[in-house]
Design a protein around this motif. Structure first.
Motif, PDB file in Angstrom:
ATOM      1  N   GLY A 106       0.834  -1.195   0.000  1.00 24.50           N
ATOM      2  CA  GLY A 106       0.000   0.000   0.000  1.00 24.50           C
ATOM      3  C   GLY A 106       0.866   1.242   0.000  1.00 24.50           C
ATOM      4  O   GLY A 106       1.726   1.414   0.869  1.00 24.50           O
ATOM      5  N   LEU A 107       0.645   2.128  -0.960  1.00 29.61           N
ATOM      6  CA  LEU A 107       1.490   3.296  -1.165  1.00 29.61           C
ATOM      7  C   LEU A 107       0.679   4.582  -1.104  1.00 29.61           C
ATOM      8  O   LEU A 107      -0.507   4.601  -1.457  1.00 29.61           O
ATOM      9  CB  LEU A 107       2.170   3.226  -2.541  1.00 29.61           C
ATOM     10  CG  LEU A 107       3.055   2.013  -2.810  1.00 29.61           C
ATOM     11  CD1 LEU A 107       3.380   1.931  -4.288  1.00 29.61           C
ATOM     12  CD2 LEU A 107       4.327   2.100  -1.979  1.00 29.61           C
ATOM     13  N   GLY A 108       1.321   5.664  -0.678  1.00 25.10           N
ATOM     14  CA  GLY A 108       0.650   6.945  -0.649  1.00 25.10           C
ATOM     15  C   GLY A 108       1.604   8.098  -0.756  1.00 25.10           C
ATOM     16  O   GLY A 108       2.818   7.952  -0.584  1.00 25.10           O
ATOM     17  N   MET A 109       1.028   9.280  -1.024  1.00 28.38           N
ATOM     18  CA  MET A 109       1.822  10.493  -1.254  1.00 28.38           C
ATOM     19  C   MET A 109       2.115  11.257   0.025  1.00 28.38           C
ATOM     20  O   MET A 109       2.828  12.256  -0.007  1.00 28.38           O
ATOM     21  CB  MET A 109       1.091  11.401  -2.252  1.00 28.38           C
ATOM     22  CG  MET A 109       0.962  10.790  -3.635  1.00 28.38           C
ATOM     23  SD  MET A 109      -0.011  11.785  -4.788  1.00 28.38           S
ATOM     24  CE  MET A 109      -1.700  11.337  -4.339  1.00 28.38           C
ATOM     25  N   SER A 110       1.553  10.838   1.145  1.00 29.93           N
ATOM     26  CA  SER A 110       1.774  11.484   2.435  1.00 29.93           C
ATOM     27  C   SER A 110       1.352  12.953   2.371  1.00 29.93           C
ATOM     28  O   SER A 110       0.443  13.316   1.629  1.00 29.93           O
ATOM     29  CB  SER A 110       3.234  11.310   2.876  1.00 29.93           C
ATOM     30  OG  SER A 110       3.400  11.737   4.210  1.00 29.93           O
ATOM     31  N   HIS A 111       2.037  13.816   3.131  1.00 29.54           N
ATOM     32  CA  HIS A 111       1.609  15.206   3.290  1.00 29.54           C
ATOM     33  C   HIS A 111       2.818  16.120   3.394  1.00 29.54           C
ATOM     34  O   HIS A 111       3.869  15.721   3.900  1.00 29.54           O
ATOM     35  CB  HIS A 111       0.763  15.351   4.557  1.00 29.54           C
ATOM     36  CG  HIS A 111      -0.382  14.391   4.599  1.00 29.54           C
ATOM     37  ND1 HIS A 111      -1.613  14.668   4.071  1.00 29.54           N
ATOM     38  CD2 HIS A 111      -0.469  13.131   5.099  1.00 29.54           C
ATOM     39  CE1 HIS A 111      -2.413  13.636   4.241  1.00 29.54           C
ATOM     40  NE2 HIS A 111      -1.745  12.689   4.861  1.00 29.54           N
ATOM     41  N   ALA A 112       2.644  17.356   2.950  1.00 31.52           N
ATOM     42  CA  ALA A 112       3.751  18.319   2.955  1.00 31.52           C
ATOM     43  C   ALA A 112       4.304  18.533   4.360  1.00 31.52           C
ATOM     44  O   ALA A 112       5.501  18.714   4.544  1.00 31.52           O
ATOM     45  CB  ALA A 112       3.286  19.641   2.358  1.00 31.52           C
TER      46      ALA A 112
END
Length: 293
Positions: A106-112
């Motif tokens: 499971g992959l994600g772009m996360s947060h600034a």
């Protein structure tokens, strides 16, 4: 590439219900046995999948896979900024060689606010997926933490599907319409096993507080019909009641199953409770199983 490595994981094996927990990915060696025992119980209770909360690596799935023989284990989610594609690929193949056909990346772009190198996140995710392709990681063995339309469509084209976090029944229905019937749609849902409305909403607001500081989530809430007023003071009752299942057994069951009725294939249940997120609320998982199975 071996047949076991390339084999897709069916929706039936993922199951209708799973458990999402930060505690299941604890890297303390002293907790490895406890985590393994918890995973074995989740399988026995009937949950199809365990989702490792936080930015987990494939290796974090091993304590759960070693003590089970059917449970699917997925990362939810691994940040593309914390682990590069080369490391992710190596970790995937290491885990799949030991436990073929039971791990989802499971992959994600996360947060600034959580990743210093955060820049053009969607473009970075597309590039990351191409690198995984080049390393031979099958698209059907990865899932994306997609919220917006572009990411949802990417999850249909370049992955098995989507594992959106902090969403609503309405978002699920819209996502299913965009994605079509075939891709996996497996939203996370917070569950508060508390019947008192004030207490239940207080626990939910405590859990939601950090996420209300992250624009990726607040923009998603606004996009699906909430207002700025709903985001103030820890979240309106309307927002809390859309994001969390709470109440008696019937109310919780109805809330969970409303996601399935809206088009979800699977619901990843996160028990929201007092205490540390690293706890393993096994009594609550048993109670949930009694409500749902």
């Amino acid at each position: 590439m071996s047949d076991a490595t390339s084999r897709s994981i069916s929706k039936a094996r993922i199951g209708r219900y799973g458990i999402w927990s930060v505690g299941l990915r604890d890297e303390d060696p002293a907790r490895r046995g406890e985590i393994g025992e918890a995973a074995a119980e989740l399988q026995e209770l009937g949950y199809g999948t365990a989702w490792l909360g936080g930015s987990s690596a494939p290796v974090n799935a091993l304590p759960l896979l070693e003590t089970t023989d059917r449970l699917i284990v997925g990362t939810s989610i691994q940040s593309i900024w914390q682990y590069d594609a080369k490391a992710s690929s190596a970790g995937y193949f290491e885990v799949d060689a030991l436990h073929p056909g039971r791990f989802l990346l499971g992959l994600g772009m996360s947060h600034a606010k959580l990743a210093e190198q955060y820049n053009r996140p969607f473009t970075a995710l597309v590039s990351y997926l191409y690198q995984l392709d080049g390393a031979g990681v099958p698209p059907e063995r990865r899932v994306l933490a997609a919220l917006g339309p572009k990411a949802l469509m990417l999850s249909t084209d370049r992955a098995l599907g989507s594992i959106p976090y902090l969403t609503t029944v309405e978002h699920t229905a819209e996502a299913r319409e965009m994605m079509g019937e075939e891709p996996l749609l497996a939203p996370e849902l917070g569950v508060v096993l508390e019947t008192d409305p004030a207490r239940a909403r207080a626990l939910a607001r405590e859990h939601l507080a950090m996420y209300l500081t992250l624009p990726n989530y607040t923009k998603s809430f606004l996009r699906i019909g909430f207002t700025e007023d709903d985001l103030r003071d820890g979240g309106s009752d309307r927002l809390i009641d859309a994001l969390y299942a709470w109440g008696d057994d019937d109310r919780i069951r109805d809330m969970v199953n409303s996601f399935l009725a809206a088009g979800a294939d699977h619901v990843a249940l996160q028990v929201v409770h007092e205490g540390s997120p690293n706890d393993l609320p096994r009594a609550a998982w048993r109670k949930l199983a009694g409500i749902l199975f």
